[in-house]
Enzyme design. Sequence first.
Site, short mmCIF file in Angstrom:
data_model
loop_
_atom_site.label_atom_id
_atom_site.label_comp_id
_atom_site.label_asym_id
_atom_site.label_seq_id
_atom_site.Cartn_x
_atom_site.Cartn_y
_atom_site.Cartn_z
N ASN A 1 -104.34 -30.29 -61.77
CA ASN A 1 -105.90 -30.92 -61.76
C ASN A 1 -106.68 -31.40 -63.39
O ASN A 1 -106.93 -29.78 -63.15
CB ASN A 1 -106.04 -31.03 -60.43
N GLU B 1 -110.29 -32.91 -64.15
CA GLU B 1 -111.70 -33.51 -63.42
C GLU B 1 -111.99 -34.06 -64.60
O GLU B 1 -112.06 -33.46 -66.01
CB GLU B 1 -112.00 -32.39 -62.48
N CYS C 1 -105.32 -35.83 -59.50
CA CYS C 1 -104.98 -34.53 -59.13
C CYS C 1 -103.24 -33.60 -59.90
O CYS C 1 -103.20 -34.38 -60.77
CB CYS C 1 -104.07 -34.48 -57.47
N GLU D 1 -100.62 -33.12 -58.63
CA GLU D 1 -99.42 -33.82 -58.29
C GLU D 1 -99.18 -35.03 -59.11
O GLU D 1 -98.09 -35.40 -59.56
CB GLU D 1 -99.33 -34.23 -57.07
N CYS E 1 -103.55 -35.07 -51.16
CA CYS E 1 -104.36 -36.10 -50.59
C CYS E 1 -103.25 -37.25 -50.78
O CYS E 1 -102.36 -37.30 -50.56
CB CYS E 1 -105.12 -36.04 -51.61
N CYS F 1 -101.83 -38.62 -53.10
CA CYS F 1 -101.08 -37.61 -54.19
C CYS F 1 -99.35 -37.89 -52.72
O CYS F 1 -98.41 -37.85 -53.07
CB CYS F 1 -100.84 -36.60 -53.66
N1 THU Z 1 -106.75 -31.43 -55.49
C1 THU Z 1 -105.49 -31.56 -56.26
O1 THU Z 1 -104.81 -31.61 -57.72
N2 THU Z 1 -103.85 -31.67 -55.57
C2 THU Z 1 -104.15 -31.24 -53.85
O2 THU Z 1 -103.29 -31.24 -53.54
C3 THU Z 1 -105.55 -31.18 -53.40
C4 THU Z 1 -106.33 -31.74 -54.07
C5 THU Z 1 -107.58 -31.65 -57.07
C6 THU Z 1 -108.45 -32.18 -56.36
C7 THU Z 1 -109.52 -31.90 -57.57
O3 THU Z 1 -109.73 -31.95 -58.78
C8 THU Z 1 -109.65 -30.75 -56.80
O4 THU Z 1 -108.53 -30.29 -55.77
C9 THU Z 1 -110.60 -30.53 -55.25
O5 THU Z 1 -110.39 -31.65 -54.04
#
Ligand code: THU
Length: 130
Positions: free
Chosen positions: A39, A41, A50, A52, A83, A86
């Site tokens: 991920n 941000e 994310c 994925e 999520c 994804c």
């Molecule tokens: N996140 C992912 O990268 N993948 C997931 O399957 C769940 C959530 C990330 C998004 C964000 O950067 C952090 O986790 C918190 O939501």
Amino acid sequence: MDLLPAATEVRENAYAPYSRFKVGAAVRGLSGAVYQGCNVENAAYPEGTCAEAGAIAAMVAAGEIELTEVAVIADCPEPVSPCGGCRQKLAEFGRPDVRVTLATLDGKIAETTIGELLPGHFGRRHLDGE
Ligand code: THU
């Protein structure tokens, strides 16, 4: 290369200064090659991506458009749950029976499939009547 170690490795590179929730993902392309993503941000929160999505983008950038296996890992009490966005992205590139391994850093593992994660997904068939 096994997917879970690949996801665990790339998780270290996650850029998650806002949530402090680092996620690693790995997908296997039809060729057998493994693609990793974490991920990433952003101070403008909705611009974050994310793990994925990163792994899928790496696969497509390498010229592959079908995935055969997925693993996702995070440091949480229960195996991380992808999520909704994804799930839709995985369904674009993987058949419903593709195995998805969801894991915690301390070794809890849940096995599921893309079809279980997103039953009846909106797809190409709805657009062109295939
Ligand atoms: N996140 C992912 O990268 N993948 C997931 O399957 C769940 C959530 C990330 C998004 C964000 O950067 C952090 O986790 C918190 O939501």
